[in-house]
Design an enzyme around this catalytic site. Structure first.
Site, short mmCIF file in Angstrom:
data_model
loop_
_atom_site.label_atom_id
_atom_site.label_comp_id
_atom_site.label_asym_id
_atom_site.label_seq_id
_atom_site.Cartn_x
_atom_site.Cartn_y
_atom_site.Cartn_z
CE LYS A 69 -3.83 -2.28 2.29
NZ LYS A 69 -4.43 -2.69 3.55
CD GLN B 187 -3.93 -4.63 6.48
OE1 GLN B 187 -3.91 -3.62 5.77
NE2 GLN B 187 -4.42 -5.78 6.07
CG ASP C 253 -10.25 -0.36 4.81
OD1 ASP C 253 -10.01 -0.82 3.68
OD2 ASP C 253 -9.53 -0.55 5.80
N1 GUN Z 1 -7.50 -7.04 5.93
C1 GUN Z 1 -7.89 -7.80 4.87
N2 GUN Z 1 -8.48 -7.03 3.94
C2 GUN Z 1 -8.48 -5.78 4.41
C3 GUN Z 1 -8.93 -4.54 3.89
O1 GUN Z 1 -9.48 -4.44 2.79
N3 GUN Z 1 -8.74 -3.46 4.69
C4 GUN Z 1 -8.14 -3.54 5.89
N4 GUN Z 1 -8.02 -2.43 6.61
N5 GUN Z 1 -7.70 -4.67 6.41
C5 GUN Z 1 -7.87 -5.77 5.66
#
Ligand code: GUN
Length: 295
Positions: free
Chosen positions: A53, A97, A120
């Site tokens: 990211k 995350q 998100d």
């Molecule tokens: N863990 C697995 N997929 C995601 C996601 O799309 N966003 C976040 N923040 N954590 C994750």
């Protein structure tokens, strides 16, 4: 006969290029979109995602802020960081995350994020807005799936869509997006009776269960469009391989179009995260939103 392979990797590169263009236009106005990513603990898969990211955020011309906190971080400390990021005008997007290490409460942390910065789309307000047809931040993976489906099929109205999986991250928001595009939507899950028969009714099949190759070739209606969200690591022939939730080798013989793993949905998730961050920055400054990067 074989299905069209939907090239998510190429599509995601196109999304990232459009995001970079939009970012450049904001930077020319003196606004640099900023994305804050919070990682608590040492989960190896999460560390890889967070690193990717950061790289792609910077490549798009945005500011990437990373907060790596020990697994011993308390709920209060995490909430204090979220409050600081909410108040920081240089931060347009906040991503925590998941999963969070026990005993931290993901729900409480996510709902502490300013909904306008919730890139998100997991905040209850954004989930509710999506469900009621109001402008929302839309979760990245289902948004990416919808972009691929629209590009492949054009209008989705009237199609039978089956979503296998009911998570808050993928299954539920995917169902909402398909419903908003006037599909007839079924959400199937581990307790669904006769799942193969339910899947055979699908013109559009979205698999998001996290079980390697669970969806067999004869569960797929001939000509259906298959979107495989699964990313599962398995050992085969003495090697570690990535496979989806769909038995690709069998499905590709039956489907009309299908996403591969890797190179299908996976690259779309971060591309849509960048798109959401750009959208959030435009909204924060009262500017027009980029075309085609939101729903
Ligand atoms: N863990 C697995 N997929 C995601 C996601 O799309 N966003 C976040 N923040 N954590 C994750």
């Amino acid at each position: 006969m074989g299905a069209t392979i939907i090239d998510g990797k190429a599509f995601a590169a196109g999304v990232r290029a459009r995001v970079a263009q939009g970012v450049a236009e904001l930077v020319a106005r003196g606004i640099r979109p900023g994305l804050a990513v919070v990682l608590v603990g040492e989960d190896p898969a999460s560390q890889v995602y967070v690193r990717n990211k950061g790289v792609q955020t910077r490549e798009a011309g945005m500011e990437s802020l990373e907060y790596r906190l020990p697994a011993s971080t308390t709920q209060a400390e995490l909430l204090a960081l979220i409050a600081r990021l909410n108040a920081d005008p240089a931060v347009h997007g906040i991503l925590v995350q998941l999963p969070l290490p026990a005993p931290l409460s993901a729900d409480e942390v996510i709902n502490a994020i300013d909904p306008a910065k919730d890139v998100d789309g997991f905040h209850v307000l954004n989930a509710g807005r999506l469900a009621t047809g109001q402008k929302a931040m839309v979760p990245c993976t289902p948004l990416g799936c919808l972009m691929l489906l629209r590009a492949q099929l054009g209008r989705l109205a009237g199609l039978n869509a089956v979503v296998v999986g009911r998570s808050n991250i993928v299954g539920k928001p995917m169902a909402q997006l398909l419903l908003a595009d006037s599909c007839t939507v079924t959400v199937a899950h581990s307790r669904t009776r006769d799942l193969p028969a339910v899947c055979r009714g699908a013109d559009v099949l979205v698999a998001a269960v996290g079980r390697p190759e669970m969806i067999a070739g004869d569960w797929i209606r001939p000509g259906a469009t298959v979107i495989d969200v699964g990313i599962n690591r398995i050992e085969r022939d003495g090697r570690t391989r990535l496979v989806g939730d769909v038995d690709f080798a069998a499905a590709v013989q039956v489907a009309g179009a299908i996403t591969p793993v890797p190179g299908g949905v996976g690259p779309m998730t971060i591309a849509c995260l960048l798109a959401n961050t750009l959208t959030a920055a435009c909204r924060a400054h009262g500017l027009a939103e980029p075309e085609g990067l939101t729903v």
